[in-house]
Design an enzyme around this catalytic site. Sequence first.
Site, PDB file in Angstrom:
ATOM      1  N   ARG A 131       0.839  -1.214   0.000  1.00  0.00           N
ATOM      2  CA  ARG A 131       0.000   0.000   0.000  1.00  0.00           C
ATOM      3  C   ARG A 131       0.863   1.250   0.000  1.00  0.00           C
ATOM      4  NH1 ARG A 131      -4.548  -2.423   3.622  1.00  0.00           N
ATOM      5  NH2 ARG A 131      -2.820  -3.523   4.652  1.00  0.00           N
ATOM      6  N   SER A 176       8.256  -4.916   6.210  1.00  0.00           N
ATOM      7  CA  SER A 176       7.930  -6.030   7.131  1.00  0.00           C
ATOM      8  C   SER A 176       8.890  -7.193   7.032  1.00  0.00           C
ATOM      9  CB  SER A 176       6.505  -6.483   6.857  1.00  0.00           C
ATOM     10  OG  SER A 176       5.671  -5.357   6.795  1.00  0.00           O
ATOM     11  N   ASP A 212       6.349  -3.823  10.414  1.00  0.00           N
ATOM     12  CA  ASP A 212       4.878  -3.749  10.459  1.00  0.00           C
ATOM     13  C   ASP A 212       4.349  -3.976  11.871  1.00  0.00           C
ATOM     14  OD1 ASP A 212       4.122  -7.010   8.940  1.00  0.00           O
ATOM     15  OD2 ASP A 212       5.639  -6.389  10.399  1.00  0.00           O
TER      16      ASP A 212
HETATM   17  C1  0WK Z   1      -1.637  -5.103   7.505  1.00  0.00           C
HETATM   18  C2  0WK Z   1      -0.509  -4.123   7.811  1.00  0.00           C
HETATM   19  C3  0WK Z   1       0.775  -4.578   7.177  1.00  0.00           C
HETATM   20  C4  0WK Z   1       1.072  -5.993   7.613  1.00  0.00           C
HETATM   21  C5  0WK Z   1      -0.091  -6.868   7.301  1.00  0.00           C
HETATM   22  C6  0WK Z   1       0.159  -8.262   7.802  1.00  0.00           C
HETATM   23  O1  0WK Z   1      -0.821  -2.833   7.347  1.00  0.00           O
HETATM   24  O2  0WK Z   1       1.818  -3.750   7.514  1.00  0.00           O
HETATM   25  O3  0WK Z   1       2.234  -6.445   6.996  1.00  0.00           O
HETATM   26  O4  0WK Z   1      -1.278  -6.387   7.906  1.00  0.00           O
HETATM   27  O5  0WK Z   1      -0.908  -9.077   7.461  1.00  0.00           O
HETATM   28  P1  0WK Z   1      -0.959  -9.949   6.122  1.00  0.00           P
HETATM   29  O6  0WK Z   1      -1.373  -9.032   5.043  1.00  0.00           O
HETATM   30  O7  0WK Z   1       0.401 -10.520   5.943  1.00  0.00           O
HETATM   31  O8  0WK Z   1      -1.961 -10.989   6.412  1.00  0.00           O
HETATM   32  C1  BGC Z   2       9.059 -10.852   9.061  1.00  0.00           C
HETATM   33  C2  BGC Z   2       8.710  -9.792  10.079  1.00  0.00           C
HETATM   34  C3  BGC Z   2       7.276  -9.339   9.899  1.00  0.00           C
HETATM   35  C4  BGC Z   2       6.357 -10.540   9.911  1.00  0.00           C
HETATM   36  C5  BGC Z   2       4.928 -10.168   9.706  1.00  0.00           C
HETATM   37  C6  BGC Z   2       8.031 -11.946   9.087  1.00  0.00           C
HETATM   38  O1  BGC Z   2       8.287 -12.853   8.067  1.00  0.00           O
HETATM   39  O2  BGC Z   2      10.324 -11.393   9.317  1.00  0.00           O
HETATM   40  O3  BGC Z   2       9.564  -8.722   9.962  1.00  0.00           O
HETATM   41  O4  BGC Z   2       6.952  -8.509  10.963  1.00  0.00           O
HETATM   42  O5  BGC Z   2       6.728 -11.432   8.874  1.00  0.00           O
HETATM   43  O6  BGC Z   2       4.686  -9.554   8.511  1.00  0.00           O
END
Ligand code: 0WK
Ligand code: BGC
Length: 921
Positions: free
Chosen positions: A541, A603, A657
Amino acid sequence: MFAVHLLSFYFSKLQEDPTKKVDRFLYSMRLSDEQLMDISTRFSGEMKKGLSVETNSTATVKMLQTHVRSTPDGSEKGEFLALDLGGSRFKVLQVKVREDAGGGGVEMEEQIFPMPKELLNGKGTELFDHVSECLKDFLHQKNISLEDKHALGFTFSFPCQQSALDQGVLLNWSKDYRARGLQGKDVVQALTEAISRTGDMDIEVLALVNDTVGTMMTCGFDEKHCEVGLIIGTGTNACYMEELRHIELVEGDEGRMCVNTEWGAFGDDGALNDYITEFDREIDAASRNPGKQLFEKLVSGLYMGELVRLVVLKMAKLGLLFDGYVSDALRTKGKITNTHIAAVEQYKDGLRNTRDILLDLDLTPSSDDCVAVQHVCTVVSFRSSNLVAAGLAAILTRVRQNRKLKTLRITVGVDGTVYRTLPQYAKRLHKVVRRLVPDCHVRFVLSESGSSKGAAVVTAVAQRLASQRQQVDKTLSSFKLSPEQLGLVKASMRVGLEAGLKSNDPSPSALKMLPSFVFRTPDGTEHGKYLALDLGGTNFRVLLVKIRGSGSVQLYNKIYPIPLEIMQGTGEELFDHIVQCISDFLDYMGMKNARLPLGFTFSFPCQQQAIDSGTLVSWTKGFKATDCEGHDVVDMLRDAIKRRNEFDLDIVAVVNDTVGTMMSCAYEDPQCEIGLIAGTGSNVCYMEELRNIEKKEGCTEGEKGKQRMCVNTEWGSLGEDGCLGDIITQYDSQVDQQSFNHGKQRFEKLTSGLYLGEVVRQVLLDLTRRGLLFRGHVTEPLKTPGIFHTKYLSQIESDHLALHQVRSILQKLGLDSTCDDSIIVKEVCGAVSRRAAQLCGAGMAAVVDKIRENRSLDHLDVTVGVDGTLYKLHPHFSRVLQETVRTLAPQCHVTFVLSEEGSGKGAALITAVATQEQLDM
Ligand code: 0WK
Ligand code: BGC
Ligand code: 0WK
Ligand code: BGC
């Protein structure tokens, strides 16, 4: 007396067509289709009453659970003993079921044993002792070893309330059985006790089935559409596959279960009184169970002969037959049986047989008498088949409606001497059924070998399901974590936290514990306009964040895909793509020339030397762009902006993140000092006491004086030292083997969205290879890595998803599943996701307890800001995680707050703080 004479006079006028005379006399037994549909509708109402938890206890049609949840799928195999008790013949059998390559896979040895009448009316123990002795006798005669353990399927053709397949309490006797001391008792236990009384046999009764169920399963072995079992014999009854959700007395609403209707009792509450004739009332009054089994008394073989006798007796008394002569034999109960009716209704010899039978009854019948008596048999048996048709029509309509089908294709498995021996019975029944339910394509299959093959198949299914259950439970037990194991994970996490805070040559168990250079959570004074990037989760984003102070924040964001080839291309391509997206966003927002401060949520593990600099330690999740690891990601972004030379940005902060999420939530809840991501990846950060952080490189003196700093734990790497060895399963090892960072991020591979689907797929693959799932068919989709997205876990485990919806998800994955398969898939998903949530809970318990001890508190109140699709979308993950934290960190009251706007807002807040501090310097 005058009336009798008037009637016989009137009828004598009709002498010329004996059948007409009978039709008129038995007018009330000749049922029109309207009447049959009326009876069918009444029966539907009775079925509903029987299925409903409110009305079952008063319902006459008991709709008994059978615990038979699926019809045969051809994979049943094994050797079984079977008993067939309750029909006209008591049989002991050995049934060998071979994997069914094509309908031929069953061998049977059977022996019919006498069932002395006195035993039917004697003590229940004596009856079962006789059964058990016959069993032993059979083993002897067939040279079947008495030493070996034998599984037995028990066909017991009476109404039993079953709470399990191998248990059943006899509700009441029917037909001509009345053995004492068994009603209200578990007949499986009674049989098992009799077998041990007989001794020298090692037999386990694995299944108790009603003969209708046995018949359905017998026919279902060769005919997969067979989902109804029908008996029209000594007694009558039907069973069918009902949707579990409609059987309110049974737990669960997924799949189907065979229901034994016990329709013989239909009408016991008077529901059929307007169709009961005087002869039926006489039969009932003279029966051993007056007022009971009324429908059965109108239909089945035990009563049909007697009905005919009573009709013929009455007509004779009225002078309508045999010139009014009545013999003692004709007055004698039971003198006419079903066998007689079968003979009377023979096409060719029917009339001659009728004459012979009437002569045997010491009568001198005229040919008209014979025609009339034959027609009486026809009317009586015709009514029987019509009534059965009405009952069946109700069942078939219910199945069709259950499945929301316009047309139902179904097979009915049938058995019973009435259906087998009365020459016209089957044809009449089929015809009327097809007339009553034209939208059902019904096939009738006569059971070749009685119900015992079915009982053996049920036992085989029970054995298969039991061994499947056992093997699946054993497999899934490796995902079950005991409180001790969770306590150990918490302790390992604590060791990792502590070791990671130590200076640069930490022990192998150390977590990275990366300084974030974020020294406080927001205090509400933040304000200004910031750009933010959010890279590393499911979506990339670009955001514009306007912080107006006192809690009001306005966000504009756009989501951009990160193609796989960019995630796994070169670093330059990745950062050029990021800058391309920023350019598009600035266009979209019409602010190309604005030089705004930017906060970069990145992240991945970054070793930061300052708030605006971070060296990528290693890629995780699906990213592996080259020339990035070991490089400062802020520099790489700056270089990419320079390369594009279209706009300029002031990159003020790079944050993880977890840190962005903590800050976002802390803006609303000042108690929020922990950030948790349970998404594609898994990670946590928290506010650590600066005194505990030895790695302060890059901290200014001013910063060194601060009390706390947020530490990005990178807990995903827990276990790289093997500390999770005893909970890592073979499936986890396979997932790790196949990952591009083999041996790394072990905790993450047990807890995060990128991997849980894969762990499930590995388990399903193994269960299928072992023949425990999908009938052992290892399909291409099942072998395809990444096909089982973690989102499917969330969908499949949703409580609101009926099983057929689970099946459609599996269908979409090219996995053709049965109800049982889908139940197992759901269990596997549950086991994997529950473990993941518990592990995160154990990790979180370590973090909150550390904070509590850091602050020498007996009790800590703290808030965790959470984000990530797994936590957000999975129906149980968050609850299980929170329960685990409560159990493992009882001195902490932990509140979990879901981040609404994502970590971009947090990145902007951090940028605001950093910008402010730069200004204050
Ligand atoms: C939304 C956050 C972002 C994070 C994500 C983790 O804005 O920074 O990395 O959640 O969740 P995912 O999209 O990996 O399920
Ligand atoms: C990364 C982290 C991150 C997490 C959640 C992991 O794979 O090493 O830095 O916070 O994923 O997105
Ligand atoms: C044969 C089946 C048995 C069932 C019987 C019913 O093997 O389980 O009870 O049919 O028919 P009947 O013998 O009562 O006519
Ligand atoms: C019994 C049923 C059985 C039927 C056919 C009835 O009397 O109650 O359980 O299925 O006879 O044998």
